[in-house]
Design an enzyme around this catalytic site. Structure first.
Site, short mmCIF file in Angstrom:
data_model
loop_
_atom_site.label_atom_id
_atom_site.label_comp_id
_atom_site.label_asym_id
_atom_site.label_seq_id
_atom_site.Cartn_x
_atom_site.Cartn_y
_atom_site.Cartn_z
N GLU A 195 -0.25 -2.36 12.80
CA GLU A 195 -0.02 -3.81 12.70
C GLU A 195 0.31 -4.46 14.05
OE1 GLU A 195 2.91 -3.39 9.63
OE2 GLU A 195 1.58 -4.27 8.14
N LYS A 254 1.33 0.93 16.56
CA LYS A 254 2.59 0.91 15.84
C LYS A 254 2.79 2.19 15.03
CE LYS A 254 5.11 -1.77 12.37
NZ LYS A 254 4.98 -2.78 11.31
N GLN A 255 1.76 2.62 14.34
CA GLN A 255 1.87 3.74 13.43
C GLN A 255 0.50 4.34 13.19
OE1 GLN A 255 3.14 0.83 10.36
NE2 GLN A 255 1.75 1.92 9.02
N TRP A 304 0.83 -1.21 0.00
CA TRP A 304 0.00 0.00 0.00
C TRP A 304 0.87 1.26 0.00
CZ3 TRP A 304 -1.92 2.54 5.01
CH2 TRP A 304 -0.99 2.35 6.05
N ASP A 305 2.13 1.09 0.37
CA ASP A 305 3.08 2.21 0.35
C ASP A 305 3.00 2.98 -0.96
OD1 ASP A 305 3.76 0.12 2.06
OD2 ASP A 305 5.87 0.65 2.10
#
Lengths: 761, 761
Positions: free
Chosen positions: B481, B593-594, B352-353
């Protein structure tokens, strides 16, 4: 399989009248011989060109295949045999075969096989094989071969010895790479010969450094020549003689097996050699007699006699036979793998199957064997403590898959890290063992420590949620493995609560019963005064998801978000859903792999109202695809409790002959241990309705229409009771043990005294 | 790294003044040369005894390492060089080194390196290396070596050629087995020599059968002998001459590279040989001039000029440099891997980056490159359809990891099967590309089809829940994640809803704009009249978990069951949580995580109120550990929107020099593509506050204290705008394209006409 052909004329035997290559691997599993210490699959020792896994296993003998993971080792094959008659190889695919017959006699655990072989030149020879692994002396195996040249005189050659060149087929769960990698776990230590027809081979596992020594000696009561054959990891004798038409030539091979795991064994080779002379000195008849007598004792304790259905009778015995065979009764450093000693599937690791499905059989028929299984877990408490502390948790967390050292042997996080109910399941085993046996010594010295450490785990693994107003347990997977990963699985939460309560009770019990024992325990695990109260508080406020009505317990927090599905359609072809749908789908559709809430209601039977049980049954049964050998049995028991008698018997029939009739595709990879244990529970806890209610053993029998009577024995708190269920009534008789005991039959409390019975119509 | 030593005196270069073995792998990543078609890590071509991965990669050249999975292939190393002076090997570890310097000149993408080498006998030699991969002609690479004997006259030998014996180091996610298995993907097809100093090697990938041919020729304008060296998968020339003290010997190696993937190339060898003569015919100066001129054009479009901080200026250029290098602009059958062409980590697969983090850079600086990236997804729509249908779902489901054929390349179910937001992310990319470019041809021919098929996926992957009174999406994993697997991740649900709405809009658009195009679309994918209404209904009723107040969006249904944790304590040592805690823990503790909800609020900016954004910021920021290169950038942009300017700049600084200063442990495995793209967004969408609001491009700039001005260009609907942000005001100028365009600056609508600017104080 076989039994269909025989029309169930003998409920003690499994008979195969025709050899089928297609099912040869499954038959190997079914015809496994084992005595708890070791097991050999029912392979054809003379070889042949058909699918075969010549597996020989020993309880507790594991070896690493990488840094972290181990496999149950395929140890040298001491049944290795090759036969030639007049220069032609004899096996099931090298000539014309007739009069084939293979019989497993479960009464004394022997395997006999015979066939007539006709080679390309018309020479007919009859062969008869026999093998057994002594239950009287678990280090001894005996193999027998009788050869009869029917219409010719020829030179016969038999190679008999030990084949240590065997390997493991690595058991992956990923079908893409399954069965591809061969692991070689053995290095040769030494080999040699002795006497006229003796030989030995000693090997050592590459990483765990377990030495395994096997010695053999062949007796042949007729003139023959003998030549030694030695190759790498292989030793055998080639016996040759000129056989005469009509003659009968009998060879008996004695084998003795020792390993460096055996208590007190320093040199396995020396012990094997020394031991061999004992067996061979006793002679075949005597060794067999002792073995038969040992099995007679076992059957006296654990047989279940069913009148009315030979098919059910045979099936129940088959299940009991394998449960007994696969359990290393006297070795409390080993447990039971999902396929016992019949295959390395699942790497021979102990799962929750042991405590939830198999343990009850042992608790009620052979309490010392049950204690040994629990001691296996006790010995691995250190590894479980380490695991909990690695997760920043207190106490002890047991691995989902446990082999030799208690490290996690499961490589998939969704199971290893999420199917954490295993820890509560083991605690449940401890609690139920104690309840049934009253083994105070075990509870004071070992059981309480296990319960406390597992309770500490749950006390930190759960936490109070303001939103839910209760203790929650996130990121878990329940028994319904088709769910993905979820939170607050009711099974996990309530079994954890049970664990917490059992620990509080155990602490109380030890404090009252054994003051020095209690002080020892407190010192050893730094037990604080306030802990039990905390456990009780958490247990009391454990969150369980319920529907708005309150009667239906919701399997887990994500369950109602799954997509409704056509479950009947999915089940219509009889194949498991996982063979037809990808896991990504199974996780998100509303189907249940196996009893989950329903199992919980059986295990914690007294914690649920009849209304709750009905609500769960109504809601979950139509969603359940029973894609596990663990499902139908549980459903049968709960069905009986709820009064669905016909359905219960249908469920019983679905699993009773699961392996025996090769109903399930993977019997080639061993018989299903948990299903064996589950079947015993279906009969005893289901049809005889046995429960412990408020401390009393109680029965609420219901005979299936097909059965006339059901008789079995159970041991309960030092006594042995005979339970005799007939249409006319149920009779409970005290056959061993002192003092009267109260039992409940169909709700009536009765006292069973020595020599007397308690009959309730 | 280097830049610290240089005190940022040149914002166009990355300079390394000292070679450090410890960071040699990371430096190799940083100093990668690439032109989108191919890339070479910045390894020392002459060898040496220190950690090195001499990696050469080509966009789209993958090969299987098992039945289902592929890796980005390490193709033959055409920079292979070995040097000896007076019989002694010359490299960075074979003698005393001084005057070392390595310079990446980003202005024209060249890498120069020099050092002085003193051998054991005191002979000093200066060496200067240069390399570049032509951006003017992507099949051409040039390598130069200048040797100067300082205090001696000696025989010099240079081996220069192509080394095809390279292998892949398989990239496992499991650290236990990472970097252990070497995969050999190449078979030799042919090799040979030509001219005085020419050679070629052609290899083919073992499974995907891609032929790769490389030809080289070395020019040396001085007398020398030349000998051909041929070994298996290796071809080189050994050039030798008697060098004189004080002399300067320059060798230029031209390389041409073709593969059978290249459009119109039948024989890669023939093409490479023919092509080589073009490059060498032009000569070094001309090839370099063309390359430099191509890069000048690129920088004209995509440079960002920052006054006030040389460090930030250099960092931003470094990020842009690698983004441009790593993208196979002209090949719409290849996408961009997480480490571009700097390493095979994550097997070079598109995540997806690409759409979420990198695509915006290309949309606004090089729309055709953006279109090419989306066409890569379009070409793989078939595989995505297949995947959806395997899951009994309609439409198309894109894989989490995508390589050459669109099959799922991720092997872990919790990602492959659960991080399904990828499908909505790709749709988001299509939607945003169209919004910014107005590329109607793309939308009619490709985009609408992608949007429809992905919407159909969501329409079946979600279902209506009576309990939640909305459409739910079970069994997912969001961008955070560290969560296990959950249900109703807000990011996934709302991005899916966006996908559904975008599809409905696209269908409407195509219907109105292009009647024949619409009929073609309807026929091709059997579009029904009622579908768009269904999508709108589902999108409108998509369930999003909110707290009781309603303002706080809850990340997912299981989020509040996680255990509260000391997040600050966890972050205090700067190491990622996953290095310190097992995943079993990360899943059940309340850390993020993010950016997850925060990212959603940036992407679907207009869907949230300011209050919702504040509530999310307040709740989630203290829980976020930023253990991904994707997190800080997003947080910086949202911080700027919410007015936390200082914090935003802190976040910007944390990732701006992530790879350049080797702040992250794994730059050895390549530079972080998503972070590069994220940084561009932080500058343009963050500090310049660029958004599309109600169809208008709008800016809401906020210069960090350290910056005096910020200038960049964006392309928008066929026009190119220059955005000039100063403290005194923001000026938007139309520099290319016809007709006036309305933009919004600080909320004021202004019209930018050709040649004019729109300045807002």
């Amino acid at each position: 399989m076989a039994s269909r052909a025989r029309k169930f004329d003998d409920t003690w035997c499994v008979v195969e009248e025709r050899f089928r290559q297609k099912s040869s691997l499954a038959a190997e599993s079914i015809f496994t011989m084992a005595n708890g210490y070791m097991g050999v699959r029912g392979f054809m020792e003379e070889g042949g060109d058909f699918p075969s896994e010549a597996g020989t296993y020993m309880s507790g003998v594991f070896d690493n295949y990488d840094k972290h993971y181990v496999d149950l080792v395929n140890v040298p094959n001491f049944l290795f045999t090759r036969i030639s008659v007049g220069g032609e190889v004899v096996n099931l695919t090298s000539g014309r075969i007739s009069c084939y017959r293979r019989v497993l006699d479960m009464r004394n655990a022997t395997l006999r096989r015979q066939f007539r072989f006709v080679d390309s030149t018309g020479r007919a020879t009859e062969l008869a094989f026999e093998r057994f692994l002594s239950m009287d002396d678990v280090h001894t195996a005996v193999q027998r071969l009788v050869v009869r040249p029917i219409n010719h005189s020829s030179k016969i050659e038999i190679v008999a010895g030990i084949d240590g060149t065997v390997t493991n087929i690595r058991q992956f769960d990923n079908p893409l790479i399954r069965d591809i990698i061969l692991d070689d776990h053995l290095d040769e230590v030494k080999k040699g010969a002795f006497g006229r027809n003796g030989g030995y081979l000693s090997v050592v596992t590459k990483h765990t450094a377990i030495e395994i020594a096997q010695a053999f000696s062949v007796e042949a009561g007729f003139g023959h020549s003998s030549r030694l054959i030695k190759r790498k990891r292989f030793v055998a004798r080639r016996l040759a003689w000129e056989a005469e038409r009509g003659g009968e030539y009998c060879l008996t091979k004695y084998v003795s097996v020792f390993s460096s795991r055996d208590r007190g064994v320093k040199s396995p080779v020396d012990r094997a050699l020394k031991h061999l002379s004992v067996a061979s000195g006793r002679g075949y008849e005597e060794v067999l007699r002792r073995h038969t007598s040992a099995w007679a004792g076992i059957w006296e304790d654990c047989d279940i006699v069913i009148k009315g259905s030979a098919s059910d009778q045979q099936a129940v015995r088959f299940n009991i036979y394998h449960l007994v065979c696969g359990n290393s009764r006297d070795d409390d450093r080993a447990s039971i793998g999902p396929r016992l000693l019949t295959h390395t599937r699942y790497k021979g690791c102990a799962f929750w199957d042991v405590e939830i499905f198999m343990l009850p059989f042992f608790i009620y028929t052979d309490p010392m064997a049950a204690r040994s299984l629990l001691m296996y877990r006790y010995h691995l408490l250190g590894a479980a403590r380490k695991r909990a502390s690695e997760g920043h948790l207190d106490g002890a967390q047991y691995p989902w898959m446990s082999a030799n050292d208690g490290s996690e042997q499961c490589q998939a996080w969704a199971y290893a890290d999420c199917e954490i109910h295993i820890t509560a399941d083991i605690a449940y085993g401890v609690e139920r063992y104690f309840l049934a046996t009253g083994d105070e010594d075990f509870m004071v010295r070992y059981g309480a420590e296990m319960l406390v450490e597992t309770a500490r785990y749950w006390a930190t693994r759960s936490h109070y949620s303001e939103e839910k107003r209760g203790y929650v347990i996130p990121v878990v997977k329940g028994p319904d493995e088709y769910c993905g990963v979820t939170s607050n699985n009711a099974f996990t939460n309530m079994m954890a609560a049970n664990n917490l309560r059992a620990a509080a009770k155990a602490v109380e019990f030890v404090r009252e019963k054994d003051a020095p024992g209690f002080r020892r325990l407190c010192r050893k695990i730094r037990l604080r005064d306030d802990e039990a109260a905390t456990w009780r508080k958490i247990a009391g406020k454990m969150y369980v998801n319920r529907d708005s009505g309150g009667e239906l317990i919701i399997q887990d927090d994500n369950f109602l978000d799954t997509t409704p599905w056509d479950v009947k359609g999915l089940m219509s072809d009889g194949r498991p859903a996982a063979d037809k749908l990808p896991y990504s789908m199974l996780h998100r559709i509303r189907i249940i792999k196996q009893a989950d809430v329903i199992l919980l209601m059986y295990l914690l039977n007294e914690r649920f109202t009849r209304e709750e049980k009905f609500a769960a049954w109504k809601f979950y049964l139509p969603l359940t695809v029973h894609d596990s050998s663990l499902s139908y049995n549980t459903h049968a028991i709960v069905a009986l409790e709820l009064g669905f008698h016909k359905l219960a018997y249908d469920f019983f029939r679905k699993t009773a002959r699961l392996d025996l009739d090769i109903k399930i595709g993977n019997t080639d990879k061993g018989v299903h241990a948990a299903s064996l244990g589950g079947l015993w529970q279906t009969v005893v806890n289901g049809f005889a309705g046995m429960r412990i209610r408020k401390g009393l053993l109680s029965f609420d029998p219901h005979l299936p229409k097909a059965w006339r009577s059901l008789v079995f024995h159970v041991r309960f708190r030092g006594r042995k009771l005979r339970v005799d269920v007939k249409r006319s009534g149920t009779n409970v008789v005290l056959v061993e043990g002192d003092g009267p005991v109260k039992v409940r039959v169909r709700g009536n409390k009765v006292t069973v005294k020595p020599g007397s019975g308690a009959a309730i119509r």
